[in-house]
Write a protein that holds these residues in place. Structure first.
Motif, short mmCIF file in Angstrom:
data_model
loop_
_atom_site.label_atom_id
_atom_site.label_comp_id
_atom_site.label_asym_id
_atom_site.label_seq_id
_atom_site.Cartn_x
_atom_site.Cartn_y
_atom_site.Cartn_z
N VAL A 1 0.88 -1.18 0.00
CA VAL A 1 0.00 0.00 0.00
C VAL A 1 0.91 1.22 0.00
O VAL A 1 1.64 1.48 0.97
CB VAL A 1 -0.93 0.03 1.22
N LEU B 1 -5.75 1.77 3.89
CA LEU B 1 -6.22 0.39 3.70
C LEU B 1 -7.53 0.17 4.45
O LEU B 1 -8.43 -0.52 3.96
CB LEU B 1 -5.16 -0.60 4.18
N ILE C 1 -2.98 0.95 -4.07
CA ILE C 1 -2.85 -0.40 -3.52
C ILE C 1 -2.32 -1.31 -4.63
O ILE C 1 -2.97 -1.48 -5.67
CB ILE C 1 -4.21 -0.91 -2.99
#
Length: 553
Positions: free
Chosen positions: A401, A413, A512
């Motif tokens: 991430v 996240l 991501i």
């Protein structure tokens, strides 16, 4: 549950359940309970004798423990049984067959010959009438052959032969009907929904619960991309629902308050709250059976040829009968030609073969709506694959991430998982799983979620608009920007991963990186398909062109 071991060998055991009587429902519960065990490779349950034959791998004690823990009253065990198992159908036709044979034996022993002869004449009228109808239309088909054999036997006063022919025809019709219904039932049974959990709306909160805990009157939320798990009525929201699996309609149907929705149909766009009407799913099963029966009308050319060939053979059978009589002068020998009616077998073989092929395809997660389409596939020269979950593994995983705009990676996240948990796509599952692996909790902190098919998700968190999805969606559709200080970091993102972009208040906040390894067998499958005649293999993906090229190579 108490039972007695009757016989056992390596990997196989036969047990007798200690009970006076086993119902068909109990036999199904026991069978599917045992099938649910990973170490069980095969099960046969005999309700008449209260026995079960179990094939297994691993240690013997696993089977003994499973049997000792078994109970018919356990709700978890009863929930394992599908709506239709075929056991009831088989018992129904077994009984019909037995009683038909017993009835014939009884008539031959008890009823006087003159009365039996009269009964044979009366019974023959049905077959003779059907034959005459076809002749009146100028058709010479299989029923004409049957009617001729019966009529000739009665004219010769050979009532035993006429009765035997009608008895065998009746048995044949019964077996034909049994085979057909069994094939349809088995095929419908394999086309189950495969939905394990649903979002239940309770006291204003969304709770993820097993589908077997849903009761009539419960409210279930279904969003874009999700399958409707049970029959019901829309009480809130609007959506476009794809009902092609039930009705064959290609265009999505608009659903709003008061609209009925059906299990197995898919919400293509929108979000609806459904009040459950049926928890058994019987409505869906009936519609699947109807769909299969309708699909049989979409016969392949091979089926049509087999049917026409069977009818075309009838004149030759009649001709051979006449020729045999002219040569031998023996009516019994001539009549024997009519008895060899292989046309029926020819007519039955192809439809049953197609149904069997459809069932086998369904077991391999391929839905075929008719024999016509099986033949069309054989003529296809192009195949289209979805990338994620087809050419790549079904469960991609988050590799990294990368936070932007001074954001915290774990917080990004958490927000991503909070949004993605509502949708069933494998990329969304990867985000949710990674949050769980890191121990990050993500309570509902957003407003209503909007899902844009093949693009991404949009919502509001703490008054700020949050979007997550593809590059096209975030930067081109939503016009989000990258801060100048982050350009270098953005340019250095690794090319080998798929990227999921998260922007807050119009500014890129995180990327991501998702690893979705190519299946080892993917290249071999494409080579095999090309060797089988497929000229072009096409890959479709919502990923970037960069990722698509990497996978394609």
């Amino acid at each position: 549950m108490k039972c007695k071991i009757m016989h056992e060998s390596s990997g196989r055991i036969r047990v007798h359940m200690i009970q006076k009587y086993m119902s068909l429902a109990q036999a199904d519960i026991l069978e599917y309970y045992l099938r649910s065990k990973k170490f069980v490779t095969g099960v046969k349950v005999f309700d008449r004798t209260c026995d079960a034959i179990i094939n297994y791998t691993g240690e013997r004690k696993n089977i003994i423990n499973a049997l000792s823990e078994f109970s018919y009253e356990n709700k978890e065990n009863t929930s394992l049984v599908p709506e239709q198992t075929g056991r009831q159908l088989s018992r129904e036709y077994e009984d019909k067959l037995v009683w038909r044979i017993i009835g014939r034996i009884f008539r031959k022993i008890v009823i006087p010959v003159p009365i039996r002869n009269i009964m044979s004449v009366i019974k023959s009228l049905k077959y003779i009438k059907e034959g005459i109808k076809l002749l009146a239309k100028g058709k010479i088909e299989v029923p004409v052959l049957d009617a001729t054999a019966i009529t000739v036997s009665i004219i010769r006063k050979d009532f035993n032969t006429a009765s035997s022919v009608m008895f065998l025809l009746g048995i044949g019709e019964l077996l034909d009907e049994w085979t057909h219904k069994k094939s349809v039932t088995d095929l419908a049974g394999t086309m189950s929904l495969g939905i394990d959990k649903v979002w239940l709306l309770k006291d204003g909160q969304e709770i993820l619960v097993p589908v077997n805990e849903i009761r009539k009157g419960d409210n279930v939320i279904v969003r874009t991309g999700s399958m409707i798990p049970l029959d019901g009525k829309v009480i809130n929201g609007e959506a476009h629902v794809n009902q092609s699996s039930m009705t064959g309609e290609s265009a999505p149907v608009h659903k709003k308050n008061g609209s009925l929705v059906y299990a197995g149909t898919v919400v293509e766009d929108g979000c609806i709250t459904v009040c459950v009407d049926k928890v058994t799913g019987s409505g869906r099963y009936d519609r699947i059976v109807k769909m299969i029966e309708n699909s049989e009308k979409l016969k392949s050319e091979t089926e049509d040829k087999a049917s026409h060939l069977a009818d075309k053979l009838v004149p030759y059978s009649l001709g051979a009968t006449i020729l045999t009589y002219l040569i031998t002068g023996n009516a019994s020998k001539a009549l024997s030609i009519l008895m060899v009616d292989f046309s029926c077998a020819l007519k039955l073989a192809m439809p049953v073969s197609v149904l069997s092929a459809m069932r086998e395809c369904s077991q391999k997660c391929i839905t075929v709506k008719g024999g016509k389409f099986l033949e069309n596939v054989a003529e296809a020269d192009t195949i289209v694959f979805d990338k994620t979950g087809t050419l790549t593994f079904a469960k991609p995983r988050v590799k990294n991430v990368v936070a932007f705009n001074g954001r915290n990676p774990d917080e990004m996240l958490r927000i991503a998982a909070c949004l993605e948990e509502h949708y069933p796509h494998s990329m969304a599952n990867a985000v949710v799983d990674e949050a769980a692996r890191r121990g990050i909790t993500h309570e509902e902190c957003h407003s209503d979620v909007q899902y844009i098919v093949a693009h991404g998700i949009s919502s509001y968190v703490d008054g700020e608009k949050v979007v997550i999805g593809s590059y096209h969606f975030v930067f081109e559709d939503e016009k989000c920007i990258i801060l100048d200080d982050d350009n270098k970091k953005f340019s250095s993102l690794p090319d080998e991963y798929s990227h999921l972009y998260l922007a807050i208040a119009g500014v890129l906040s995180a990327v991501i990186c998702i690893e979705d390894p190519l299946r080892e067998e993917a290249a071999d499958v494409v080579k095999y398909l090309k060797a089988a005649g497929i000229e072009k293999a096409v890959m479709m993906t919502g990923d970037s062109k960069r990722t698509a090229i990497a996978v394609g190579k």
